[in-house]
Write a protein that holds these residues in place. Structure first.
Motif, PDB file in Angstrom:
ATOM      1  N   VAL A 114      26.847  43.592 -19.752  1.00 51.42           N
ATOM      2  CA  VAL A 114      26.433  44.308 -18.549  1.00 51.42           C
ATOM      3  C   VAL A 114      27.517  45.298 -18.140  1.00 51.42           C
ATOM      4  O   VAL A 114      27.240  46.436 -17.787  1.00 51.42           O
ATOM      5  CB  VAL A 114      26.169  43.345 -17.385  1.00 51.42           C
ATOM      6  CG1 VAL A 114      25.844  44.111 -16.125  1.00 51.42           C
ATOM      7  CG2 VAL A 114      25.038  42.419 -17.740  1.00 51.42           C
ATOM      8  N   ALA A 115      28.713  44.826 -18.214  1.00 50.86           N
ATOM      9  CA  ALA A 115      29.821  45.681 -17.812  1.00 50.86           C
ATOM     10  C   ALA A 115      29.864  46.937 -18.654  1.00 50.86           C
ATOM     11  O   ALA A 115      30.086  48.038 -18.167  1.00 50.86           O
ATOM     12  CB  ALA A 115      31.122  44.920 -17.948  1.00 50.86           C
ATOM     13  N   HIS A 116      29.649  46.755 -19.892  1.00 46.47           N
ATOM     14  CA  HIS A 116      29.763  47.899 -20.774  1.00 46.47           C
ATOM     15  C   HIS A 116      28.566  48.802 -20.735  1.00 46.47           C
ATOM     16  O   HIS A 116      28.654  49.979 -21.020  1.00 46.47           O
ATOM     17  CB  HIS A 116      30.030  47.430 -22.186  1.00 46.47           C
ATOM     18  CG  HIS A 116      31.408  46.884 -22.343  1.00 46.47           C
ATOM     19  ND1 HIS A 116      31.661  45.608 -22.789  1.00 46.47           N
ATOM     20  CD2 HIS A 116      32.604  47.424 -22.081  1.00 46.47           C
ATOM     21  CE1 HIS A 116      32.968  45.418 -22.792  1.00 46.47           C
ATOM     22  NE2 HIS A 116      33.562  46.490 -22.370  1.00 46.47           N
ATOM     23  N   LEU A 117      27.517  48.234 -20.362  1.00 44.95           N
ATOM     24  CA  LEU A 117      26.328  49.052 -20.277  1.00 44.95           C
ATOM     25  C   LEU A 117      26.329  49.831 -18.981  1.00 44.95           C
ATOM     26  O   LEU A 117      25.811  50.930 -18.911  1.00 44.95           O
ATOM     27  CB  LEU A 117      25.095  48.158 -20.324  1.00 44.95           C
ATOM     28  CG  LEU A 117      24.758  47.664 -21.714  1.00 44.95           C
ATOM     29  CD1 LEU A 117      23.672  46.618 -21.637  1.00 44.95           C
ATOM     30  CD2 LEU A 117      24.306  48.818 -22.574  1.00 44.95           C
ATOM     31  N   GLY A 118      26.924  49.238 -18.019  1.00 40.13           N
ATOM     32  CA  GLY A 118      26.867  49.884 -16.716  1.00 40.13           C
ATOM     33  C   GLY A 118      25.622  49.395 -16.031  1.00 40.13           C
ATOM     34  O   GLY A 118      24.636  49.085 -16.663  1.00 40.13           O
ATOM     35  N   ILE A 119      25.716  49.315 -14.766  1.00 41.82           N
ATOM     36  CA  ILE A 119      24.598  48.755 -14.027  1.00 41.82           C
ATOM     37  C   ILE A 119      23.310  49.498 -14.330  1.00 41.82           C
ATOM     38  O   ILE A 119      22.235  48.939 -14.337  1.00 41.82           O
ATOM     39  CB  ILE A 119      24.858  48.863 -12.521  1.00 41.82           C
ATOM     40  CG1 ILE A 119      26.227  48.295 -12.211  1.00 41.82           C
ATOM     41  CG2 ILE A 119      23.804  48.138 -11.761  1.00 41.82           C
ATOM     42  CD1 ILE A 119      26.299  46.830 -12.326  1.00 41.82           C
TER      43      ILE A 119
END
Length: 300
Positions: A114-119
């Motif tokens: 999630v962090a890497h994808l971005g919200i």
DNA sequence: AAATAAATAT
DNA sequence: CATATTTATT
């Protein structure tokens, strides 16, 4: 008071994500072979996940094939597979998926993803793909995501402008250990803690992540073939000392080996960290590429 | 019996 | 996809 809290909190912290925090209760439900034979695409994630946990850290010392045919049931499990005669056993195909257990490791992967994808791009499907965890379904992720969002919200409420979140090793706890245990175990990426109503400036950083590549997905799969091996481990409950009273203490059961393959396969966006160190468990990073088995990802 | 976690339904 | 509701576990 606070110190005391911290005191046991530290302990709690250590105990929580213990190296082998897994306490698998084995319960044989159906023969793995059978399940696999039917190619039931459900009844096997737990094993995988649990195995992941185990494999994540150090787990290279247990005899792989436990040739112990007997091994009485551990606690109260038995009479499950009726084997043929007996009487009415539920058709294997109608087996509903066993409950997925979100272990800290798994959750970490989730968070990292999630962090890497971005919200913005963090939607179940994408997350699931990024995680590349075999057996993980979109629903699983969705459900978890839902809870996770709730958790984040609550967090914001409590500690809005605060600065409690320690990066690095510090646990980003708002001082409330009572918070969701699982979520608390994973460092919550800073940007998650922003309030939704993006008012004013602060676009924050991280519009989106650059397409990185690589990374391994962990997967555990036993080659069906001769010899029964590997019993479906269902772990039912996780009853851990909730409060500083670690009586028994050592749980140590690691059996079964795992094979992992590194997979840089299609669609793997790789969770190569750009900011959040995601030590891809598996010790791959160390230097030797540990072989992780990546499955011909056919995840749902 | 209550609370939580995950699954499932909308 | 998001949210709500239901079901299962502890």
């Amino acid at each position: 008071m606070r110190e005391d809290d911290w005191n046991w909190f530290s302990k709690w912290e250590e105990e929580l994500p213990s190296p082998d925090e897994l306490m698998p209760l084995s319960q044989t439900l159906i023969t793995p072979d059978l399940a696999l034979a039917f190619e039931i695409r459900g009844p096997s994630h737990q094993q995988q996940q649990q195995l992941q946990q185990q494999q994540n850290r150090q787990n290279f010392s247990a005899p792989p094939p436990p040739p112990q045919p007997d091994s009485a049931e551990f606690e109260s499990s038995s009479a499950e597979l009726g084997g043929g005669a007996g009487g009415g056993e539920e058709p294997a195909r109608t087996l509903k998926r066993p409950r997925l257990v979100w272990t800290p490791q798994l959750h970490k992967r989730f968070v990292d993803a999630v962090a890497h994808l971005g919200i913005k791009n963090a939607v179940p499907k994408t997350i699931m793909q990024l995680m590349s965890v075999d057996g993980l379904t979109r629903e699983n992720v969705a459900s978890h995501l839902q809870k996770y969002r709730l958790y984040l919200k609550r967090m914001q409420g409590i500690n809005h402008g605060g600065s409690a979140a320690a990066s690095g090793g510090g646990s980003a706890s708002s001082g409330d250990p009572a918070t969701d245990h699982l979520f608390a175990s994973s460092p919550v990426p800073p940007h998650f803690l922003h309030h939704a109503g993006g008012r004013s400036n602060s676009e924050h950083f991280m519009p989106y992540m650059p397409p990185v590549a690589a990374v391994a997905a962990v997967h555990q799969q036993q080659m069906a073939t001769a010899g029964g091996h590997m019993q479906p481990q269902y772990h039912h409950h996780r009853q851990m000392g909730q409060f500083g009273s670690p009586p028994s203490g050592q749980f140590e059961h690691h059996f079964l080996s795992r094979q992992a393959q590194m997979g840089a396969s299609n669609l793997s966006t790789g969770i190569v960290n750009g900011g959040f160190a995601d030590d891809v468990e598996s010790g791959t990073a160390a230097n030797g590429r540990k072989v992780l088995t990546l499955f011909p990802t056919r995840d749902n």
